[in-house]
Motif scaffolding. Structure first.
Motif, PDB file in Angstrom:
ATOM      1  N   LEU A   8       2.836  -1.226 -10.797  1.00  0.00           N
ATOM      2  CA  LEU A   8       2.858  -2.685 -10.893  1.00  0.00           C
ATOM      3  C   LEU A   8       2.040  -3.317  -9.770  1.00  0.00           C
ATOM      4  O   LEU A   8       1.310  -4.294  -9.985  1.00  0.00           O
ATOM      5  CB  LEU A   8       4.291  -3.194 -10.852  1.00  0.00           C
ATOM      6  N   VAL A   9       2.132  -2.744  -8.561  1.00  0.00           N
ATOM      7  CA  VAL A   9       1.338  -3.240  -7.435  1.00  0.00           C
ATOM      8  C   VAL A   9      -0.149  -3.070  -7.736  1.00  0.00           C
ATOM      9  O   VAL A   9      -0.961  -3.974  -7.461  1.00  0.00           O
ATOM     10  CB  VAL A   9       1.713  -2.504  -6.130  1.00  0.00           C
ATOM     11  N   VAL A  10      -0.527  -1.915  -8.314  1.00  0.00           N
ATOM     12  CA  VAL A  10      -1.924  -1.691  -8.688  1.00  0.00           C
ATOM     13  C   VAL A  10      -2.390  -2.765  -9.665  1.00  0.00           C
ATOM     14  O   VAL A  10      -3.472  -3.349  -9.513  1.00  0.00           O
ATOM     15  CB  VAL A  10      -2.117  -0.291  -9.318  1.00  0.00           C
ATOM     16  N   VAL A  11      -1.572  -3.031 -10.682  1.00  0.00           N
ATOM     17  CA  VAL A  11      -1.934  -4.032 -11.693  1.00  0.00           C
ATOM     18  C   VAL A  11      -2.117  -5.406 -11.056  1.00  0.00           C
ATOM     19  O   VAL A  11      -3.110  -6.104 -11.319  1.00  0.00           O
ATOM     20  CB  VAL A  11      -0.862  -4.093 -12.806  1.00  0.00           C
ATOM     21  N   ILE A  12      -1.176  -5.784 -10.188  1.00  0.00           N
ATOM     22  CA  ILE A  12      -1.255  -7.100  -9.532  1.00  0.00           C
ATOM     23  C   ILE A  12      -2.511  -7.199  -8.667  1.00  0.00           C
ATOM     24  O   ILE A  12      -3.246  -8.199  -8.713  1.00  0.00           O
ATOM     25  CB  ILE A  12       0.004  -7.360  -8.687  1.00  0.00           C
ATOM     26  N   LEU A  13      -2.794  -6.148  -7.884  1.00  0.00           N
ATOM     27  CA  LEU A  13      -3.968  -6.171  -7.014  1.00  0.00           C
ATOM     28  C   LEU A  13      -5.261  -6.155  -7.832  1.00  0.00           C
ATOM     29  O   LEU A  13      -6.235  -6.840  -7.483  1.00  0.00           O
ATOM     30  CB  LEU A  13      -3.946  -4.978  -6.058  1.00  0.00           C
ATOM     31  N   ALA A  14      -5.279  -5.383  -8.921  1.00  0.00           N
ATOM     32  CA  ALA A  14      -6.482  -5.320  -9.753  1.00  0.00           C
ATOM     33  C   ALA A  14      -6.746  -6.671 -10.406  1.00  0.00           C
ATOM     34  O   ALA A  14      -7.902  -7.122 -10.501  1.00  0.00           O
ATOM     35  CB  ALA A  14      -6.339  -4.237 -10.825  1.00  0.00           C
ATOM     36  N   LEU A  15      -5.697  -7.343 -10.846  1.00  0.00           N
ATOM     37  CA  LEU A  15      -5.862  -8.672 -11.439  1.00  0.00           C
ATOM     38  C   LEU A  15      -6.267  -9.693 -10.371  1.00  0.00           C
ATOM     39  O   LEU A  15      -7.046 -10.616 -10.648  1.00  0.00           O
ATOM     40  CB  LEU A  15      -4.574  -9.109 -12.137  1.00  0.00           C
ATOM     41  N   THR A  16      -5.743  -9.507  -9.158  1.00  0.00           N
ATOM     42  CA  THR A  16      -6.154 -10.373  -8.043  1.00  0.00           C
ATOM     43  C   THR A  16      -7.637 -10.180  -7.748  1.00  0.00           C
ATOM     44  O   THR A  16      -8.386 -11.151  -7.550  1.00  0.00           O
ATOM     45  CB  THR A  16      -5.331 -10.055  -6.780  1.00  0.00           C
ATOM     46  N   PHE A  17      -8.063  -8.917  -7.735  1.00  0.00           N
ATOM     47  CA  PHE A  17      -9.484  -8.613  -7.535  1.00  0.00           C
ATOM     48  C   PHE A  17     -10.316  -9.261  -8.641  1.00  0.00           C
ATOM     49  O   PHE A  17     -11.381  -9.839  -8.383  1.00  0.00           O
ATOM     50  CB  PHE A  17      -9.706  -7.103  -7.532  1.00  0.00           C
TER      51      PHE A  17
END
Length: 334
Positions: A8-17
């Motif tokens: 979930l952290v990966v998804v949030i950071l990737a969407l932030t990127f």
């Protein structure tokens, strides 16, 4: 069992990127048409956001290249590595946006991932040929854009030399709306896929899915994040790309946009990630050189190239440091 909290952290950071990439790279699609006053800024940004979303949904070839060509196997890394690479890329994007420097989000992501992979699993985990292919596409695309932009502008001059400048600029002003729309579509088709590839890599690494096939929900989320970021608009970078490289008229903006869109869409069809920032800047330099070599502000161009060269090594260090800090605080190292 996959660690869903880390995924979930990966998804949030990737969407932030993806969001940051959107507002960081808004200049790519609209700098030329805004600087030549072909389109009002507000209309240009909203239109670009919509076309970015549509473009992001057409293909996943670039996503598979990003997800499959950086590491030898998803089994060699974990979610913490991907998180660290994303953090390095995000920090770099924010810093360069703050200073109004049009650096490459693509370079930042590749550099951040390389640094995190090397510090966690060693150089043996890197897919050397895959990285060489990606880096070559990132390097050759702006050079191609500059050369082809020069040729296209010369051809347009040859075709239009017998017409009155006022008529040429009026026609170019209208055509630039079409070329800017094509540029916005091509931007979405290539850039949004990079976050899709990273999220898919995390899902495979974590055992959630078995292959590097991008799930539909991932496509929708990344397309939406890119479009939302684009709608915010990176005005500092728009000013640099649109006015500081070369003083453009509508005919130059049309040529630069058309050339950039063709280069980026060609790369997307070949499943190659390119930097839209580099391609657009290269196109503007080529178009400006066709007008008059001294008309291009080469000091600005040199500072941009310096930022491009620095991006991968700097973000590699940031990705590596992020991994060391994250694993020391939270654990989860390889």
């Amino acid at each position: 069992m996959p660690d869903m909290s880390l995924i979930l952290v990966v998804v949030i950071l990737a969407l932030t990127f993806d969001f940051i990439n959107g507002f960081h790279d808004t200049a790519n699609a609209i700098a030329t048409c805004v600087s030549t006053r072909a389109i009002r800024p507000g209309v240009a940004i909203i239109g670009t956001a919509i076309l970015n979303f549509i473009g992001a949904m057409i293909s996943t070839g670039v996503a598979k290249t990003i997800g499959g060509d950086i590491v030898m196997s998803p089994d060699l890394i974990n979610e913490m590595v991907i998180i660290s690479g994303l953090i390095g890329a995000i920090i770099w994007n924010i810093v360069t946006w703050w200073f109004g420097m049009p650096s490459s989000s693509s370079h930042a992501l590749i550099g951040g991932m390389i640094g995190a992979v090397v510090i966690s699993a060693g150089t043996a985990a890197l897919n050397d040929w895959g990285i060489i292919k990606i880096v070559l596409s990132l390097i050759l695309s702006p050079i191609s854009a500059m050369v082809v932009g020069f040729v296209i502008m010369k051809l347009i001059f040859a075709i239009c030399h017998s017409y009155k400048p006022a008529r040429v600029n009026l026609t170019a002003n209208r055509l630039q709306i079409v070329s800017a729309a094509l540029m916005a579509f091509s931007h979405g088709s290539n850039d949004a896929q990079k976050s899709m590839g990273i999220i898919t890599l995390a899902l495979v690494s974590g055992g959630v899915i078995g292959t590097l096939e991008v799930p539909t929900i991932v496509k929708l989320l990344c397309a939406a994040a890119m479009a939302l970021g684009t709608s915010v608009g990176g005005w500092k970078i728009i000013r640099t790309v649109g006015g500081k490289i070369f003083k453009m008229h509508p005919i130059h903006g049309f040529a630069a946009d058309l050339n950039s869109a063709v280069v980026i869409l060609t790369a997307t069809m070949l499943h190659l990630p390119v930097s839209t920032t580099h391609v657009v800047s290269g196109s503007i330099m080529g178009v400006g050189s066709a007008q008059r070599v001294k008309a291009v502000h080469w000091d600005v161009a040199r500072s941009m190239v310096t930022a491009w060269v620095m991006t991968i090594p700097c973000t590699a260090v940031m990705g590596a440091v992020s991994y060391l800090v994250a694993t020391s605080l939270f654990g989860g190292g390889l």
